[in-house]
Design a protein around this motif. Structure first.
Motif, PDB file in Angstrom:
ATOM      1  N   ASP A 118      -5.232   5.611  -2.448  1.00 36.26           N
ATOM      2  CA  ASP A 118      -5.564   4.806  -3.618  1.00 36.26           C
ATOM      3  C   ASP A 118      -5.232   5.678  -4.821  1.00 36.26           C
ATOM      4  OD1 ASP A 118      -7.554   6.706  -3.684  1.00 36.26           O
ATOM      5  OD2 ASP A 118      -9.203   5.296  -3.315  1.00 36.26           O
ATOM      6  N   ASP A 119      -5.588   5.240  -6.026  1.00 36.60           N
ATOM      7  CA  ASP A 119      -5.223   6.012  -7.221  1.00 36.60           C
ATOM      8  C   ASP A 119      -5.838   7.407  -7.199  1.00 36.60           C
ATOM      9  OD1 ASP A 119      -3.717   3.910  -8.190  1.00 36.60           O
ATOM     10  OD2 ASP A 119      -5.275   3.171  -9.556  1.00 36.60           O
ATOM     11  N   GLU A 120      -7.076   7.512  -6.751  1.00 32.72           N
ATOM     12  CA  GLU A 120      -7.743   8.811  -6.741  1.00 32.72           C
ATOM     13  C   GLU A 120      -7.055   9.774  -5.780  1.00 32.72           C
ATOM     14  OE1 GLU A 120     -12.290  10.291  -6.761  1.00 32.72           O
ATOM     15  OE2 GLU A 120     -11.744   9.089  -5.003  1.00 32.72           O
ATOM     16  N   HIS A 142       4.521   7.594  -1.021  1.00 34.82           N
ATOM     17  CA  HIS A 142       4.270   8.211  -2.325  1.00 34.82           C
ATOM     18  C   HIS A 142       4.765   9.657  -2.356  1.00 34.82           C
ATOM     19  CE1 HIS A 142       2.188   8.921  -6.125  1.00 34.82           C
ATOM     20  NE2 HIS A 142       1.672  10.016  -5.586  1.00 34.82           N
ATOM     21  N   GLU A 198       0.830  -1.197   0.000  1.00 40.82           N
ATOM     22  CA  GLU A 198       0.000   0.000   0.000  1.00 40.82           C
ATOM     23  C   GLU A 198       0.870   1.254   0.000  1.00 40.82           C
ATOM     24  OE1 GLU A 198      -4.265  -0.386   1.553  1.00 40.82           O
ATOM     25  OE2 GLU A 198      -3.007  -1.092   3.224  1.00 40.82           O
ATOM     26  N   ARG A 199       0.238   2.383  -0.361  1.00 35.76           N
ATOM     27  CA  ARG A 199       0.936   3.659  -0.482  1.00 35.76           C
ATOM     28  C   ARG A 199       0.390   4.652   0.538  1.00 35.76           C
ATOM     29  NH1 ARG A 199      -0.538   5.301  -6.372  1.00 35.76           N
ATOM     30  NH2 ARG A 199      -2.398   4.103  -5.795  1.00 35.76           N
ATOM     31  N   ALA A 216      -4.000   9.545  -4.570  1.00 39.34           N
ATOM     32  CA  ALA A 216      -2.632   9.808  -5.022  1.00 39.34           C
ATOM     33  C   ALA A 216      -2.621  10.923  -6.060  1.00 39.34           C
ATOM     34  CB  ALA A 216      -2.010   8.534  -5.586  1.00 39.34           C
ATOM     35  N   ASP A 217      -3.601  10.899  -6.962  1.00 37.91           N
ATOM     36  CA  ASP A 217      -3.713  11.943  -7.979  1.00 37.91           C
ATOM     37  C   ASP A 217      -4.005  13.296  -7.334  1.00 37.91           C
ATOM     38  OD1 ASP A 217      -4.073  12.862 -10.835  1.00 37.91           O
ATOM     39  OD2 ASP A 217      -6.086  13.251 -10.080  1.00 37.91           O
TER      40      ASP A 217
END
Length: 334
Positions: free
Chosen positions: A315-317, A291, A255-256, A319-320
């Motif tokens: 999660d990806d969202e 990250h 996980e990040r 992180a963005d």
């Protein structure tokens, strides 16, 4: 406890005046209310307005986060005190672009009362839709299971950034609220205090600690923590803070996270980097990826000694959202 001030009763207004004069390309003061600060840059039509705020004494929060990709306006209170409804409402009116405004602030009774009152006035008098997301990241303040009752501390930085990025992307108010709530639910903070601060009006310490004592979980206004004992090494303190966070918000291998090691006002960068060094070692050993990392004074408590550790699970969202550019006087990310 020595301070470079003039009249203690004027310290907040003089601070605001100095800040606005220092960064006119970013921020301006509303003539209608001197505690209402807004971006001096043009924002797009139909953009959701992002309003943050709270008491003074936490600089660079909250004024330092007015800028592109972050907040559009800030309402400023007295030291460690909520702003009253008037500057909140004035800021709301100034930053509304026709699609509503989101309020973001720490979960404290005074803030809730005054921001809720301003939201009601914005709706009734100005027909401005307001939504609120409370920051509740302080693991030490309420046991697991009562997350919605926790105090908001340094994790507010991530929640504010999430909302600011979502609004800058042009998302509607409902989505900005969803992302801010998601950021808050994925964020945990634990702090340690080594020495008190003092209010300019009194010059007296906000709490007492022995020469060789520290307190785990003490709040940013001096609220009691969960454990007091002898000062420990940076490694031991980092291990303790991380242990409590991971107990409350377990993370799996792979996980990040985004990591914030936040100074409380008088802690040297040297000490903060020692803390981050240990956090990175421990997360790396657990195969958890950092990250993005932030080390420094982000949400302080005047000249309090100590620091806090914040993790936001990504999660990806998210992180963005964390990666989204921001340009503020006290924070720039490209």
């Amino acid at each position: 406890m020595k301070k470079l001030i003039n009249n203690p009763q004027h310290v907040v207004d003089e601070m605001i005046e100095g800040y606005v004069k220092a960064y006119p390309e970013y921020i301006k003061q509303r003539n209608e209310n001197k505690r209402s600060l807004v971006t001096s840059r043009q924002t797009p039509d139909n953009k959701v307005g992002v309003l943050i705020g709270g008491g003074s004494g936490h600089e660079p929060a909250f004024m330092g986060y007015i800028g592109d990709g972050f907040a559009d306006g800030v309402a400023v209170g007295n030291i460690f005190a909520s702003p009253p409804p008037d500057p909140i409402l004035e800021t709301t009116k100034a930053i509304d672009k026709g699609t509503g405004v989101i309020y973001l602030y720490g979960n404290y009774a005074g803030d809730i009362m005054n921001f809720d009152m301003a939201a009601e006035l914005a709706d009734l008098e100005e027909d401005i839709r307001v939504e609120t997301v409370l920051v509740t990241d302080d693991v030490a303040s309420v046991a697991k299971g009562g997350e919605d009752q926790r105090r908001g501390i340094a994790g507010g930085f991530f929640v504010f950034k999430a909302a600011g990025a979502a609004a800058a992307k042009g998302l509607p108010l409902s989505e900005v609220v969803r992302i801010a709530k998601k950021a808050n639910s994925h964020t945990r903070t634990m702090g340690v205090a080594l020495s008190p601060c003092s209010l300019p009006q009194t010059g007296e310490p906000s709490f007492e600690l022995g020469e060789s004592e520290m307190e785990i979980g003490l709040g940013i206004h001096g609220e009691p923590g969960v454990e007091r004992g002898k000062v420990q090494t940076a490694n031991d303190v980092a291990d303790r803070l991380l242990k409590d966070i991971l107990h409350d918000m377990p993370l799996e291998q792979g996980e990040r996270v985004a990591v914030l090691v936040n100074g409380l006002g008088s802690t040297s960068r040297m000490e903060l980097y020692l803390m981050f060094r240990r956090i990175e070692q421990q997360l790396n050993q657990k195969q958890i990826t950092i990250h993005r990392s932030y080390v420094g004074d982000y949400i302080t408590s005047l000249e309090m000694g100590g620091c806090s550790l914040t993790l936001m699970k990504l999660d990806d969202e998210l992180a963005d959202i964390v990666d989204y550019p921001a340009d503020c006087p006290m924070f720039v990310q490209k």
